[in-house]
Every structure is written in C-alpha cells, then in structure tokens.
Write a protein that holds these residues in place. Structure first.
Motif, PDB file in Angstrom:
ATOM      1  N   GLN A  85     -37.895  -8.292  43.164  1.00 54.50           N
ATOM      2  CA  GLN A  85     -36.867  -9.118  43.640  1.00 54.50           C
ATOM      3  C   GLN A  85     -35.446  -8.336  43.455  1.00 54.50           C
ATOM      4  O   GLN A  85     -35.354  -7.720  42.743  1.00 54.50           O
ATOM      5  N   SER A 145     -29.842 -14.569  48.515  1.00 51.62           N
ATOM      6  CA  SER A 145     -30.663 -13.802  49.206  1.00 51.62           C
ATOM      7  C   SER A 145     -31.600 -13.163  48.140  1.00 51.62           C
ATOM      8  O   SER A 145     -31.270 -12.641  47.213  1.00 51.62           O
ATOM      9  N   ALA A 146     -32.969 -13.173  48.523  1.00 51.56           N
ATOM     10  CA  ALA A 146     -34.125 -12.666  47.628  1.00 51.56           C
ATOM     11  C   ALA A 146     -34.313 -11.264  47.780  1.00 51.56           C
ATOM     12  O   ALA A 146     -35.212 -10.499  47.356  1.00 51.56           O
ATOM     13  N   GLY A 147     -33.821 -10.702  48.912  1.00 49.35           N
ATOM     14  CA  GLY A 147     -34.146  -9.280  49.330  1.00 49.35           C
ATOM     15  C   GLY A 147     -33.412  -8.300  48.892  1.00 49.35           C
ATOM     16  O   GLY A 147     -32.599  -8.620  47.830  1.00 49.35           O
ATOM     17  N   ARG A 148     -33.694  -6.936  49.053  1.00 50.56           N
ATOM     18  CA  ARG A 148     -32.898  -5.958  48.590  1.00 50.56           C
ATOM     19  C   ARG A 148     -31.510  -5.845  49.238  1.00 50.56           C
ATOM     20  O   ARG A 148     -30.911  -5.026  48.706  1.00 50.56           O
ATOM     21  N   TYR A 180     -31.133  -8.289  55.173  1.00 52.13           N
ATOM     22  CA  TYR A 180     -32.602  -8.914  55.498  1.00 52.13           C
ATOM     23  C   TYR A 180     -32.459 -10.300  55.330  1.00 52.13           C
ATOM     24  O   TYR A 180     -32.666 -11.016  54.517  1.00 52.13           O
ATOM     25  N   TRP A 193     -34.009 -12.680  56.607  1.00 51.81           N
ATOM     26  CA  TRP A 193     -35.587 -13.584  56.450  1.00 51.81           C
ATOM     27  C   TRP A 193     -35.587 -13.489  54.991  1.00 51.81           C
ATOM     28  O   TRP A 193     -36.558 -14.509  54.671  1.00 51.81           O
ATOM     29  N   THR A 194     -34.674 -12.970  54.158  1.00 54.67           N
ATOM     30  CA  THR A 194     -34.727 -13.522  52.765  1.00 54.67           C
ATOM     31  C   THR A 194     -33.971 -14.362  52.266  1.00 54.67           C
ATOM     32  O   THR A 194     -33.793 -14.538  50.925  1.00 54.67           O
ATOM     33  N   TRP A 195     -32.938 -14.889  53.164  1.00 55.65           N
ATOM     34  CA  TRP A 195     -31.847 -15.523  52.630  1.00 55.65           C
ATOM     35  C   TRP A 195     -32.474 -16.890  52.228  1.00 55.65           C
ATOM     36  O   TRP A 195     -33.485 -17.372  52.591  1.00 55.65           O
ATOM     37  N   ARG A 196     -31.857 -17.834  51.298  1.00 58.77           N
ATOM     38  CA  ARG A 196     -32.559 -18.897  50.721  1.00 58.77           C
ATOM     39  C   ARG A 196     -31.241 -19.930  51.089  1.00 58.77           C
ATOM     40  O   ARG A 196     -30.281 -20.157  50.261  1.00 58.77           O
TER      41      ARG A 196
END
Length: 265
Positions: free
Chosen positions: A144, A244-247, A251, A253-256
């Motif tokens: 995470q 965002s859950a990504g690094r 990214y 596609w990792t946005w919330r």
C-alpha cells in the motif's frame, strides 16, 4: 537599435516571469501557513477513518497559530495566538514534540482527563467508553502507498492478494462523537495501559487502528508521542480531497473515487 530594443524587452520579460514565480510562491506560502496545509496519509494508524494514500487539507485556522504553523517551525510566535480549544474526537495533525515530524491522530484526552485502556476498551475519567460491534473491515493484502507497506490482519496468516480482516467497533466518546476503531489483536501490547493523567495545556491522542498506532499511550522515550503540548497542534483534518491506493498518482487504476471529498468523521 532594433536588436537592442528586442534584447531589453526579452530581459524585461524574464524579470517579469521571475517576479510572477516569486509572488506565486509567496502567496502559496502564506496560504499554507495561515489557512490550509496539504497532507498525505503515509501509514495505516488511522484506518478505517483514513487510509494510506488519502490526500487532505488541514484546516490551520481551527486552533489558532504557533511557531509550528510555519514550515520548519520558523514562525516568530510564542505560545498560540487566536487560540481555540480543540474538541474531543477531532482528527488533528500535530508536530511530534521530539523528532518534529507531522502526525495525525484522534484527540481522546483533554487537559485534566484521565485515560486508560483495559482489555482493549477505552476509559476516560474512569468511565468506560461504549463500543458497539460494526462488523469487519476488509482489505486486500497487498503493498500500500509509496512505501509499499503491508497491512496487519486479524485473520493471519493471509497470502498476497487474500482478504485481510480486522474487527470493527463503533466507539462513542463522552461528548457524543462516534467513530470506528479497529481491533487486530484482542491481547495487543497496548490493550492494557496505566492510568494517564493529561497535564494542563496538553492533549492525549490515539490512532483509530488501535493495535497499529504509535500514539500517546507510548512515551517519547520509547519512540511514542506522549502528551502533546498545545503549541504543537497544526490543524484539524476536515475532508479528504483525493485518494489513491497505489505507489504513484499516475496509477489511475488505483484511485478511490468513493473517497474523493469525503468528510473526516
């Protein structure tokens, strides 16, 4: 003659550009110092209220100003000016009294309060703080945020990509503020503490992810937060602006999106 005029105009244009940049930086510095400071959530200590990768603005007008309202603590202020008392249950950003890093936790104990944890249950001034079962908090066991940290799970061992579970409880503080707390280990190392008395002019903070938080339950001598003096308060977290859950922010596609503009409770 024409070449000289053109050179002068170019020089004037460069000066104006530099002035514009300087003015913009000054305005941004004033805005950050007096009004709102951006803050990224780097750890899971405030789950599930705040997740790693949440981005929010800290309201610096909420409690007034001290030297720590400025970057590098350079404000020439003694104590606090335009001070306003924080409320129990506020989610607060403050400066660590020893190492100077920014922390974000929930305000639990006010000056003069006694605070204790017994069997994972919070007691304020000798009275048990009610907790109601709120199911489980589930997340995927995967790296995470930029640091790639893995969450702790109550249902360990869990393989990569598996569902990481934590017991969720709805806690109601004495002033009626309700919020979720997470329980990973029913016999965690901080589930039973001494009775702490909050000194005048200080505050007691805890993370909502109770078994995964360095907070006022631990003294500064062992790397904890201890009691936090009022002058170290930076501001109140009111609303998540982006998550965002990504690094990396790239990214997408990792946005919330479900957390965009979400109020902090």
């Amino acid at each position: 003659m024409f070449a000289r005029r053109k050179k002068t105009e170019e020089k004037g244009g460069i000066v104006e550009t530099i002035k514009t940049i300087v003015y913009a930086l000054l305005i941004a510095a004033v805005f950050r110092t007096l009004f709102f400071q951006p803050f990224w959530i780097p750890s899971g200590s405030m789950k599930d209220t705040l997740l790693i990768g949440d981005f929010l603005f800290v309201n610096k007008m909420a409690y007034g100003y001290s030297r720590y309202s400025c970057p590098f603590a350079i404000c020439p202020i003694s104590g606090r000016i335009f001070a306003s008392e924080p409320k129990r249950g506020d989610v607060v950003v403050f400066r660590h009294p020893v190492n100077g890093s920014d922390f974000i936790k929930r305000l639990i104990g006010l000056p003069g309060d006694t605070v204790q944890v017994r069997g994972g249950v919070l007691y304020i001034n000798g009275t048990e703080v009610p907790q109601a079962d709120a199911g489980t908090f589930d997340e995927t066991l995967a790296p995470q945020g930029p640091m790639g940290s893995l969450p702790r799970c109550a249902n360990s061992p869990v393989g990569q990509g598996g569902t990481c579970e934590k017991r969720r409880l709805r806690e109601t503080l004495p002033n009626g503020v309700t919020h979720d707390v997470l329980d990973i280990d029913p016999n965690g190392f901080a589930d039973n503490t001494d009775v702490y008395t909050v000194p005048e002019g200080h505050y007691f903070f805890m993370g909502d992810n109770r078994d995964n938080s360095e907070d006022s339950r631990f003294s500064q001598a062992v790397g904890g937060v201890g009691m936090v003096p009022a002058e170290y308060l930076v501001g109140r977290a009111d609303r998540i602006m982006f998550s965002s859950a990504g690094r990396s922010l790239l990214y997408f596609w990792t946005w919330r999106p479900d957390r965009f503009f979400k109020a902090v409770e």
